[in-house]
Design a protein around this motif. Structure first.
Motif, PDB file in Angstrom:
ATOM      1  N   ASP B 303       0.764  -0.869   0.128  1.00 34.60           N
ATOM      2  CA  ASP B 303       0.185  -0.081   0.037  1.00 34.60           C
ATOM      3  C   ASP B 303       0.920   1.332   0.133  1.00 34.60           C
ATOM      4  OD1 ASP B 303      -1.187   2.233   1.005  1.00 34.60           O
ATOM      5  OD2 ASP B 303      -2.528   1.080   2.097  1.00 34.60           O
ATOM      6  N   GLY B 304       0.912   2.014  -1.100  1.00 36.20           N
ATOM      7  CA  GLY B 304       1.909   3.163  -1.370  1.00 36.20           C
ATOM      8  C   GLY B 304       1.778   4.302  -0.358  1.00 36.20           C
ATOM      9  N   LEU B 305       0.590   4.547   0.139  1.00 36.95           N
ATOM     10  CA  LEU B 305       0.208   5.581   1.117  1.00 36.95           C
ATOM     11  C   LEU B 305       0.635   5.418   2.376  1.00 36.95           C
ATOM     12  CD1 LEU B 305      -3.385   6.979  -0.084  1.00 36.95           C
ATOM     13  CD2 LEU B 305      -1.077   7.852  -0.684  1.00 36.95           C
ATOM     14  N   ALA B 306       0.396   3.980   2.793  1.00 40.79           N
ATOM     15  CA  ALA B 306       0.847   3.322   4.001  1.00 40.79           C
ATOM     16  C   ALA B 306       2.412   3.286   4.134  1.00 40.79           C
ATOM     17  CB  ALA B 306       0.107   1.954   4.037  1.00 40.79           C
ATOM     18  N   VAL B 308       4.682   5.331   2.662  1.00 36.80           N
ATOM     19  CA  VAL B 308       5.148   6.365   2.849  1.00 36.80           C
ATOM     20  C   VAL B 308       4.928   7.094   4.008  1.00 36.80           C
ATOM     21  CG1 VAL B 308       4.736   9.183   2.042  1.00 36.80           C
ATOM     22  CG2 VAL B 308       5.252   7.182   0.247  1.00 36.80           C
ATOM     23  N   ARG B 309       3.737   6.910   4.778  1.00 33.21           N
ATOM     24  CA  ARG B 309       3.676   7.172   6.110  1.00 33.21           C
ATOM     25  C   ARG B 309       4.501   6.449   6.976  1.00 33.21           C
ATOM     26  NH1 ARG B 309      -1.798   6.744   5.517  1.00 33.21           N
ATOM     27  NH2 ARG B 309      -1.899   4.815   6.406  1.00 33.21           N
ATOM     28  N   HIS B 310       4.652   5.303   6.896  1.00 30.24           N
ATOM     29  CA  HIS B 310       5.521   4.332   7.432  1.00 30.24           C
ATOM     30  C   HIS B 310       7.018   4.717   7.416  1.00 30.24           C
ATOM     31  CE1 HIS B 310       6.811   0.623   9.686  1.00 30.24           C
ATOM     32  NE2 HIS B 310       7.625   0.442   8.913  1.00 30.24           N
ATOM     33  N   LEU B 311       7.572   5.254   6.440  1.00 22.14           N
ATOM     34  CA  LEU B 311       8.882   5.776   6.396  1.00 22.14           C
ATOM     35  C   LEU B 311       8.963   6.999   7.363  1.00 22.14           C
ATOM     36  CD1 LEU B 311       9.911   5.629   2.524  1.00 22.14           C
ATOM     37  CD2 LEU B 311      11.219   4.764   4.485  1.00 22.14           C
ATOM     38  N   LEU B 312       7.855   7.756   7.295  1.00 26.04           N
ATOM     39  CA  LEU B 312       8.015   8.890   8.284  1.00 26.04           C
ATOM     40  C   LEU B 312       8.014   8.555   9.510  1.00 26.04           C
ATOM     41  CD1 LEU B 312       8.022  11.969   8.723  1.00 26.04           C
ATOM     42  CD2 LEU B 312       5.547  12.057   8.301  1.00 26.04           C
ATOM     43  N   GLU B 313       6.830   7.868  10.255  1.00 23.96           N
ATOM     44  CA  GLU B 313       6.646   7.522  11.443  1.00 23.96           C
ATOM     45  C   GLU B 313       7.727   6.646  12.104  1.00 23.96           C
ATOM     46  OE1 GLU B 313       2.645   6.033  11.184  1.00 23.96           O
ATOM     47  OE2 GLU B 313       1.641   8.169  10.854  1.00 23.96           O
ATOM     48  N   LYS B 314       8.145   5.816  11.262  1.00 24.59           N
ATOM     49  CA  LYS B 314       9.235   4.599  11.862  1.00 24.59           C
ATOM     50  C   LYS B 314      10.687   5.183  11.698  1.00 24.59           C
ATOM     51  CE  LYS B 314      10.096   0.017  13.100  1.00 24.59           C
ATOM     52  NZ  LYS B 314       9.842  -1.263  12.769  1.00 24.59           N
ATOM     53  N   TYR B 315      10.782   5.971  10.702  1.00 28.41           N
ATOM     54  CA  TYR B 315      12.278   6.135  10.279  1.00 28.41           C
ATOM     55  C   TYR B 315      12.478   7.700  10.315  1.00 28.41           C
ATOM     56  CZ  TYR B 315      12.331   1.203   9.514  1.00 28.41           C
ATOM     57  OH  TYR B 315      12.030  -0.085  10.049  1.00 28.41           O
ATOM     58  N   GLY B 321       4.923  11.195  -1.926  1.00 30.03           N
ATOM     59  CA  GLY B 321       4.015  10.140  -2.658  1.00 30.03           C
ATOM     60  C   GLY B 321       3.840  10.638  -4.243  1.00 30.03           C
ATOM     61  N   GLY B 322       3.067   9.902  -4.788  1.00 34.26           N
ATOM     62  CA  GLY B 322       2.793  10.277  -6.295  1.00 34.26           C
ATOM     63  C   GLY B 322       1.571  11.377  -6.260  1.00 34.26           C
ATOM     64  N   GLN B 323       1.226  11.979  -7.234  1.00 35.89           N
ATOM     65  CA  GLN B 323       0.483  13.224  -7.541  1.00 35.89           C
ATOM     66  C   GLN B 323      -0.620  12.454  -8.563  1.00 35.89           C
ATOM     67  OE1 GLN B 323       3.588  16.142  -8.183  1.00 35.89           O
ATOM     68  NE2 GLN B 323       2.736  17.425  -6.782  1.00 35.89           N
ATOM     69  N   ALA B 324      -1.789  13.060  -8.737  1.00 37.70           N
ATOM     70  CA  ALA B 324      -2.874  12.891  -9.353  1.00 37.70           C
ATOM     71  C   ALA B 324      -3.157  11.444  -9.276  1.00 37.70           C
ATOM     72  CB  ALA B 324      -2.537  13.635 -10.557  1.00 37.70           C
ATOM     73  N   HIS B 325      -3.164  10.850 -10.470  1.00 38.56           N
ATOM     74  CA  HIS B 325      -3.247   9.185 -10.935  1.00 38.56           C
ATOM     75  C   HIS B 325      -2.192   8.441 -10.380  1.00 38.56           C
ATOM     76  CE1 HIS B 325      -1.090  10.183 -14.681  1.00 38.56           C
ATOM     77  NE2 HIS B 325      -0.983   8.935 -14.532  1.00 38.56           N
ATOM     78  N   LEU B 326      -1.056   9.145  -9.957  1.00 41.80           N
ATOM     79  CA  LEU B 326       0.178   8.235  -9.412  1.00 41.80           C
ATOM     80  C   LEU B 326       0.041   8.323  -7.704  1.00 41.80           C
ATOM     81  CD1 LEU B 326       2.945   9.399 -11.749  1.00 41.80           C
ATOM     82  CD2 LEU B 326       1.532   7.437 -11.795  1.00 41.80           C
ATOM     83  N   MET B 353      14.773  -1.317   5.362  1.00 43.91           N
ATOM     84  CA  MET B 353      14.014  -1.712   6.745  1.00 43.91           C
ATOM     85  C   MET B 353      12.551  -1.534   6.489  1.00 43.91           C
ATOM     86  SD  MET B 353      16.602  -0.341   9.699  1.00 43.91           S
ATOM     87  CE  MET B 353      16.627   1.263   9.202  1.00 43.91           C
ATOM     88  N   ALA B 354      12.207  -0.565   5.879  1.00 49.15           N
ATOM     89  CA  ALA B 354      10.704  -0.132   5.660  1.00 49.15           C
ATOM     90  C   ALA B 354      10.035  -1.424   4.934  1.00 49.15           C
ATOM     91  CB  ALA B 354      10.462   1.079   5.174  1.00 49.15           C
ATOM     92  N   LEU B 355      10.761  -1.953   3.711  1.00 47.31           N
ATOM     93  CA  LEU B 355      10.378  -2.748   2.659  1.00 47.31           C
ATOM     94  C   LEU B 355      10.161  -4.146   3.673  1.00 47.31           C
ATOM     95  CD1 LEU B 355      12.501  -1.928  -0.321  1.00 47.31           C
ATOM     96  CD2 LEU B 355       9.924  -1.973  -0.168  1.00 47.31           C
ATOM     97  N   ALA B 356      11.323  -4.371   4.552  1.00 51.64           N
ATOM     98  CA  ALA B 356      11.217  -5.533   5.402  1.00 51.64           C
ATOM     99  C   ALA B 356      10.025  -5.482   6.202  1.00 51.64           C
ATOM    100  CB  ALA B 356      12.403  -5.800   6.258  1.00 51.64           C
TER     101      ALA B 356
END
Lengths: 378, 378
Positions: B303-306, B308-315, B321-326, B353-356
């Motif tokens: 989940d792309g939105l989650a 990006v949020r995880h990278l911020l919150e954990k690291y 993120g992507g804009q418009a249809h991305l 680490m986030a990917l893991a």
């Protein structure tokens, strides 16, 4: 020598604001910025005394003025502007740039527009779409009686009342909703006490309705785009993030102090300064002086440009000179911003010494004492 | 946890710039500001590699783009815009807002426009007044071959070439005069490494001539007013003074390092990041990637939105993120700005680490090693 800024914009920036602007930058679409933005919007409503929309823009106050013109008007509208100084003239220039039929009431610089003149105009031009006014005219130091004018405009017409409150909001009593002002604009480097770079437009519902039908071209200053972005707690375009960080802190300070107390403080600083200046034998330029700044006539025997330069070079005090045809004829001292009574004493003292340097004949100490007396009698 | 900003604007602000912006404010019509302004203008010419005009505006980059449209064009002009991303689309929206006859080349997001397509258009439309392009498309991470396109436009037409170099100037090789680019714009929060709030328009003589005949309405963004003010070493309207203070320092840093060295540095950071990302089994979004940012496809299983949020919150890492249809489909990592190789290592490590954390299957350490290898082999 310590530098002291007494220009009517930019004004002195509080340490708390400086510190807030020095913390690390965040992205403007993230949660951290949204929290700042949300608080800023709520506090700006308090600042303008409105429950309408408040839309911050990354631009100077002039950009916010342009936003009013291009969002509220349509090609066939006719409007009234009042030119009693450089900033009043600007409303006229802006309206003409966009091809709107623009009538301008000329008021002698240094005087305030009479509500009766506006009343007479509206009687003769009942289809006027908007009246553009300047509350505190920074180029002359004059305050207009916006409360009375607002009543007149409401009683006599359906025109929108658009007020340049750039050097009045947060400084002079200004009650947007209560007085029936439809639109107000300000800039960040005045009563908001932060550096320049942000403008704000405040609009009530009646004004907002006009933005829906306006047919003038706009993009960066399109307020509908800003309102839509604001629903998501951000701005339409990348904002001046550091200034928002400072603005949150400045608005917190304004809330802590309370607007009424600020209005009272500025009135006192301005009154004291006017007393001091006159005790030195100088004359005020404005017949209806604004409490946000004091415009002082330079005596004929003194070179006004040299005097302003001397205040800076010898005493570290920056005041503003005159603009347009007032260049060299007046100088202007700010009261709005992060100033207190001792700042005004320092100012009066530097003024005395500089006048002595220029051979002006006055009773030494009289200026400082006159300022001091106002504070002591308070 | 320390916050690390990797968004493609705003980018990380150097300490030296932060300190410069924290010194006391001065008035924008005084000598102190004029000295800053003079240095900034000279260094911006170096930054754009031009001897033309450079006009800073207090606005975002979008404001500077609007300034190009309203100052260079007239009502009856026809223009070409290229839409291969959100910012390319913006040129079209701006031109249409002002009623200009606008043709738009649609390019699939993630791909660069082919110079031949522009050539074909100009052959079919020899009266094209201007071609509006995006050098580095921030929404997709794609770089266009501006040097070749500029040659094509010069050879095939009299059209002005107007380039959004917002995320390319100071980052990718960009030689305005040598390549024959007529107009370039940038924003302050990209290669200039300061907070957002300033835009800059650079114009050569040919472009300047068009501003004299343009009949579109403008006031705040009137470049003739800016040029006139610049003769007196200031801006037409009250500028974002603190940002100018920061800009002087940032431009000093850019001069000290040298543009060629910066271009090389960013190319290396971008190359290393692309290697690292691919070593983790992720795909690049851009077919012709820009060295100012890397756009990475989010795998379908994540989940792309989650993420990006995880990278911020954990690291503590902020990427865009992507804009418009991305939206949710890609994330974007900045290289432009105050970054070095170890910043990219930190980024790659957080990514691993986030990917893991999201259960992505990859060889642990491979991403960091791939990045490291590029730096070691340099």
């Amino acid at each position: 020598m310590r530098a002291r800024l007494f220009t009517p914009g930019p004004t002195q920036v509080p340490e708390r604001v400086q510190i807030a602007m020095s913390t690390p930058l965040m992205h403007h679409r993230g949660l951290e910025f949204k929290k700042i933005f949300e608080e800023v919007i709520a506090d700006l409503k308090y600042f303008f005394q409105t429950e309408g929309e408040v839309l911050p823009l990354t631009s100077s106050g002039t950009g916010a003025m342009e936003a009013c013109v291009v969002n509220l008007l349509s090609r066939d509208d006719q409007v009234l502007t009042v030119a009693g100084g450089k900033f009043g003239q600007r409303w006229g220039e802006l309206c003409r740039t966009y091809g709107v039929q623009t009538h301008t009431l000329e008021v002698p610089w240094g005087e305030a527009v009479a509500p009766e003149e506006i009343e007479a105009f509206l009687k003769a031009h009942p289809k006027t779409a908007a009246v553009f006014l300047t509350h505190s005219e920074t180029s002359t130091g004059v305050a207009a009686d916006i409360e009375t004018i607002a009543r007149t405009v409401k009683e006599r017409s359906d025109a929108l009342l658009v007020v340049d409150s750039i050097t009045s909001a947060g400084v002079l009593p200004f009650k947007m909703d209560e007085w029936g002002i439809d639109v107000a604009v300000t800039g960040s480097q005045k009563g908001l006490m932060i550096p320049p770079g942000l403008g704000v437009v405040a609009l009530n519902e009646r004004a907002w309705a006009k933005t829906e039908s306006s047919d003038l071209p706009k993009f960066y200053f399109d307020l509908r785009k800003e309102k839509k972005a604001q629903e998501n707690l951000t701005t339409a375009w990348t904002p001046a993030i550091t200034l928002f960080m400072g603005l949150r802190e400045a608005l917190r300070m304004i809330r802590e102090k309370g607007l009424e107390n600020l209005w009272e403080k500025y009135a006192l600083l301005a009154h004291a300064t006017r007393q001091g200046v006159q005790a030195l034998g100088l004359e005020l330029f404005a017949k209806s002086p604004s409490d946000s700044l004091t415009a002082v006539k330079v005596p004929d025997s003194i070179d006004g440009l040299a005097f302003v330069r001397h205040l800076l070079e010898k005493y570290g005090i920056t005041v503003a000179g005159g603009q347009a045809h007032l260049k060299g004829k007046i100088f202007r001292i700010a009261h709005m911003g992060y100033y207190d009574s001792l700042d005004m004493i320092a100012m009066a003292s530097a003024l005395e010494m500089a006048l002595a340097d220029f051979g002006w004949n006055f009773e030494h100490g009289a200026g400082v004492y006159a300022v001091q007396k106002v504070f002591m009698e308070k």
